[in-house]
Write a protein that holds these residues in place. Sequence first.
Motif, mmCIF file in Angstrom:
data_model
loop_
_atom_site.group_PDB
_atom_site.id
_atom_site.type_symbol
_atom_site.label_atom_id
_atom_site.label_comp_id
_atom_site.label_asym_id
_atom_site.label_seq_id
_atom_site.Cartn_x
_atom_site.Cartn_y
_atom_site.Cartn_z
ATOM 1 N N TYR A 164 -24.473 15.768 -19.674
ATOM 2 C CA TYR A 164 -23.677 16.161 -18.504
ATOM 3 C C TYR A 164 -24.515 17.037 -17.580
ATOM 4 C CZ TYR A 164 -19.797 14.503 -21.349
ATOM 5 O OH TYR A 164 -18.960 13.734 -22.123
ATOM 6 N N LEU A 165 -24.453 16.738 -16.284
ATOM 7 C CA LEU A 165 -25.315 17.396 -15.301
ATOM 8 C C LEU A 165 -24.629 18.570 -14.598
ATOM 9 C CD1 LEU A 165 -26.683 14.196 -13.526
ATOM 10 C CD2 LEU A 165 -27.965 15.641 -15.105
ATOM 11 N N PHE A 166 -25.447 19.586 -14.253
ATOM 12 C CA PHE A 166 -25.048 20.572 -13.250
ATOM 13 C C PHE A 166 -25.538 20.016 -11.915
ATOM 14 C CE2 PHE A 166 -26.039 23.705 -16.842
ATOM 15 C CZ PHE A 166 -24.739 23.664 -17.307
ATOM 16 N N TRP A 167 -24.608 19.679 -11.055
ATOM 17 C CA TRP A 167 -25.008 18.997 -9.819
ATOM 18 C C TRP A 167 -24.187 19.540 -8.652
ATOM 19 C CZ3 TRP A 167 -26.840 13.348 -10.055
ATOM 20 C CH2 TRP A 167 -27.323 12.931 -8.815
ATOM 21 N N GLY A 168 -24.889 20.054 -7.659
ATOM 22 C CA GLY A 168 -24.200 20.530 -6.461
ATOM 23 C C GLY A 168 -23.305 21.724 -6.754
ATOM 24 N N PHE A 183 -16.791 22.974 -17.460
ATOM 25 C CA PHE A 183 -17.455 23.071 -16.163
ATOM 26 C C PHE A 183 -17.270 21.769 -15.396
ATOM 27 C CE2 PHE A 183 -20.821 21.122 -18.675
ATOM 28 C CZ PHE A 183 -21.394 20.218 -17.788
ATOM 29 N N VAL A 184 -17.113 21.876 -14.113
ATOM 30 C CA VAL A 184 -16.912 20.711 -13.254
ATOM 31 C C VAL A 184 -17.891 20.813 -12.091
ATOM 32 C CG1 VAL A 184 -15.279 19.432 -11.840
ATOM 33 C CG2 VAL A 184 -14.475 20.628 -13.861
ATOM 34 N N SER A 185 -18.671 19.755 -11.882
ATOM 35 C CA SER A 185 -19.635 19.754 -10.781
ATOM 36 C C SER A 185 -19.257 18.695 -9.759
ATOM 37 C CB SER A 185 -21.048 19.497 -11.313
ATOM 38 O OG SER A 185 -21.133 18.199 -11.864
#
Length: 249
Positions: A164-168, A183-185
């Motif tokens: 799962y990515l940390f994006w934006g 967490f929600v990106s």
Amino acid sequence: MISNEEIKQRQAQLDSEEIIFEWEAIYPAIIGKNSKLARFCLGALPMLIVGILYTWFVVLKEAYITLIPMYVGLTLACYFVYFLQLSDNKCCYQLTQKGVITYTQQNIPESVYRFFRGFAWFGMGICVVAAVVVGPAVFVGAGAFALMSFAFRDFKPKVDKRNYLFWGEVKIYDIYDEHNIMFVSSAPINCGDTKLFYNNEDTKNIIINNLYMILKQPDFLRVKTSNDAYNDEFMQKMFKSYREQNPIK
């Protein structure tokens, strides 16, 4: 709009990232305030009802000799349902600078796997002996048993790995009643999958502190349950983005 191919490429890159913090957590298959009651109703209660009804039938017919094998069968069925269908989940998390890698499997004792593997080989042996003595016609009635035995001969735990990515833009939800952080990106990912479970407050504090260092003061909200998080405006916006990029076919 971010393409699915770009997301997959960046997710694959997480495997080569340095691990900042790693931890394990055990969490139930059914999450929520009434999870223990739900597990009992789905697992033990049906077996208990069948046992009571069968005992009543046996008393009426005076067929007491059938009680022991019936109770043994119900006990094994309850064991099977609990451990293989309603067992807790064991998850290993690896926190990196660009996202989280998760490894999830059912928290089933190795003795259960050994039991079913042994049962499978025993069943296959019985089928072979029956085929030699009776002939191939035996499989007309015992075909299902033979297939089940064959399927369980290499029974072992399955690990579900996801990146799962940390994006934006990223928002963190501390869901304190359920012992997890979500967490929600702004990348179109399925928000419900990004729960980071923990088993004690010390681990939780380390996770949050690391997230703050990585994400540089992200938006943060402390809520009681997952439903409170899902009703948040930012979460609804991300769900909408995910549905638009991943329409149901």
